[in-house]
Design an enzyme around this catalytic site. Structure first.
Site, mmCIF file in Angstrom:
data_model
loop_
_atom_site.group_PDB
_atom_site.id
_atom_site.type_symbol
_atom_site.label_atom_id
_atom_site.label_comp_id
_atom_site.label_asym_id
_atom_site.label_seq_id
_atom_site.Cartn_x
_atom_site.Cartn_y
_atom_site.Cartn_z
ATOM 1 N N PHE A 236 -4.714 52.269 111.104
ATOM 2 C CA PHE A 236 -4.799 50.787 111.360
ATOM 3 C C PHE A 236 -3.408 50.408 110.772
ATOM 4 O O PHE A 236 -3.127 50.790 109.657
ATOM 5 C CB PHE A 236 -5.831 50.073 110.649
ATOM 6 C CG PHE A 236 -5.784 48.603 110.511
ATOM 7 C CD1 PHE A 236 -6.514 47.845 111.397
ATOM 8 C CD2 PHE A 236 -4.568 48.055 109.941
ATOM 9 C CE1 PHE A 236 -6.481 46.598 111.529
ATOM 10 C CE2 PHE A 236 -4.711 46.597 110.024
ATOM 11 C CZ PHE A 236 -5.453 45.789 110.756
ATOM 12 N N GLU A 237 -2.738 49.975 111.691
ATOM 13 C CA GLU A 237 -1.549 49.046 111.252
ATOM 14 C C GLU A 237 -1.199 48.159 112.195
ATOM 15 O O GLU A 237 -1.292 48.088 113.244
ATOM 16 C CB GLU A 237 -0.259 50.263 111.460
ATOM 17 C CG GLU A 237 -0.104 51.475 110.642
ATOM 18 C CD GLU A 237 0.980 52.153 110.996
ATOM 19 O OE1 GLU A 237 1.515 52.602 112.176
ATOM 20 O OE2 GLU A 237 1.780 52.784 109.941
ATOM 21 N N ILE A 238 -0.728 46.929 111.544
ATOM 22 C CA ILE A 238 -0.141 45.905 112.040
ATOM 23 C C ILE A 238 1.313 45.572 111.770
ATOM 24 O O ILE A 238 1.435 45.313 110.679
ATOM 25 C CB ILE A 238 -0.911 44.548 112.129
ATOM 26 C CG1 ILE A 238 -2.110 44.661 112.815
ATOM 27 C CG2 ILE A 238 -0.233 43.325 112.837
ATOM 28 C CD1 ILE A 238 -3.202 43.605 112.528
#
Ligand code: GDP
Ligand code: MN
Length: 337
Positions: A236-238
């Site tokens: 998960f990365e934003i």
């Protein structure tokens, strides 16, 4: 550390879902990104379906899928059926993926064999190493991604447990954030034995890249002498691709890559990204997305801040969030707030 005591609150203005808005919502220059194989079709479609239901059907951000082999017609058809926005299917250029010629193949083979014998997860895998190096230093150079600044990384078979009723990309943009995460944990030392030494050498040669008020004390319990193995779980990365594209990270990645550590050891993109963002950005440019309930086997982050689990109508069990696990680095994250 106490649950919920040090969290930044997300201001109410971000909670206005566009479906309740009469005008078209402003969108960020962003895309949702997934690296996948054709054989991942079933699990990729499920991840897309869930994120669409929880978030994107209201925002219709474009999706980008990348693969080092051409996507099959079946993959494209099934994904296009569940995505609400535009979908782009891209090919990873050969040199962004495969092991470079200058790697000593005998040394790399021996390292894989040794790690496999030592039962280190993915220790014997060459494709996993290609994937980690690609995610560290190449995805944001893909021609399709040149059109975008922000990305949300999604993998096959992940779960989103809460309604997301605001735009995390706009939140990042308007609050000067560069990197957002949901889960933080310790890395296996056996996969990165010389990574921290290499980082320290780089910093010694390039001290100008260290950000003031950086997050070194999240990475280290002794002021930077040793790495405590804490990193953000990068499935998960934003994040802001301009950070990866910038001078500090470009030089940093090239320096790491030149040591061959992605192949002679098994450096993951998670520690590489985490170390860079913790050293070259200000600590308040890193954002913990507490309100995004997220699961990647075997761990789940469930919102812990007051009222967040209720507000998101989350399906996860708030008492079983990975944040409270002994293997979580949430205590190191809280410490630097
Ligand atoms: P883990 O989360 O560390 O166990 O690794 P995964 O197997 O989930 O891989 C991470 C991401 O890279 C996922 O999005 C996978 O679909 C993708 N991936 C892994 N290996 C390959 C590969 O050889 N080719 C492609 N195209 N994608 C891959
Ligand atoms: Mn995964």
């Amino acid at each position: 550390w106490s649950a919920g005591s040090t969290l930044e609150e997300i201001p109410d203005k971000y909670y206005i879902a566009p479906e309740h808005n009469v005008t078209q919502p402003r969108r960020a220059n962003a895309t949702i990104l997934m690296l996948a194989r054709n054989s991942d079709a079933d699990s990729a479609v499920k991840s897309v379906r869930e994120l669409e239901d929880k978030f994107n059907r209201k925002y219709k951000y474009p999706w980008v899928f990348l693969n080092e082999e051409p996507f099959s017609e079946e993959f494209k058809k099934r994904i296009s059926n569940v995505a609400s926005g535009e979908v782009h299917f891209g090919l990873v250029p050969h040199d962004h993926w495969f092991q470079p010629d200058w790697i000593d193949e005998e040394k790399a083979t021996a390292a894989r064999k040794k790690m496999e014998d030592d039962h280190i997860i993915y220790g014997g895998s060459l494709s996993y190493r290609n994937m980690c190096r690609f995610n560290s230093g190449f995805f944001y150079r893909n021609p399709i991604l040149q059109n975008y600044r922000w990305y949300w990384r999604v993998e096959p078979d992940v779960h989103f447990h809460c309604e997301i009723d605001y735009d995390p990309f706009l939140y990042m943009e308007e609050n000067d954030k560069v990197y957002g995460f949901t889960i933080t944990m310790y890395e296996y030392l056996a996969t990165i034995p010389t990574l921290w030494d290499t980082v320290q050498k780089f910093i010694k040669e390039n001290p100008q890249y260290l950000a003031p008020e950086n997050a070194v004390n999240y990475l280290s319990d002794d002021g930077g002498k040793s790495f405590n193995l804490c990193h953000f779980w990068s499935n998960f990365e934003i994040a802001d691709m301009n950070f990866w594209r910038g001078e500090a990270y470009s030089k940093f990645f090239d320096y790491l890559d030149a040591t061959g550590g992605f192949y002679y050891e098994r450096w993951g993109d998670a520690p590489v990204h985490s170390i860079a963002v913790s050293l070259f950005a200000r600590k308040n440019q890193i954002h913990f997305f507490d309100d995004i309930g997220y699961e990647h086997n075997p761990y789940t982050h469930c919102p812990r801040g007051a009222g967040k689990w209720e507000k998101g109508k989350c399906s996860c069990n708030p008492d079983r969030s990975f944040d409270y696990d002994g293997y979580s680095c949430m205590k190191q994250w809280d410490r630097i707030q």
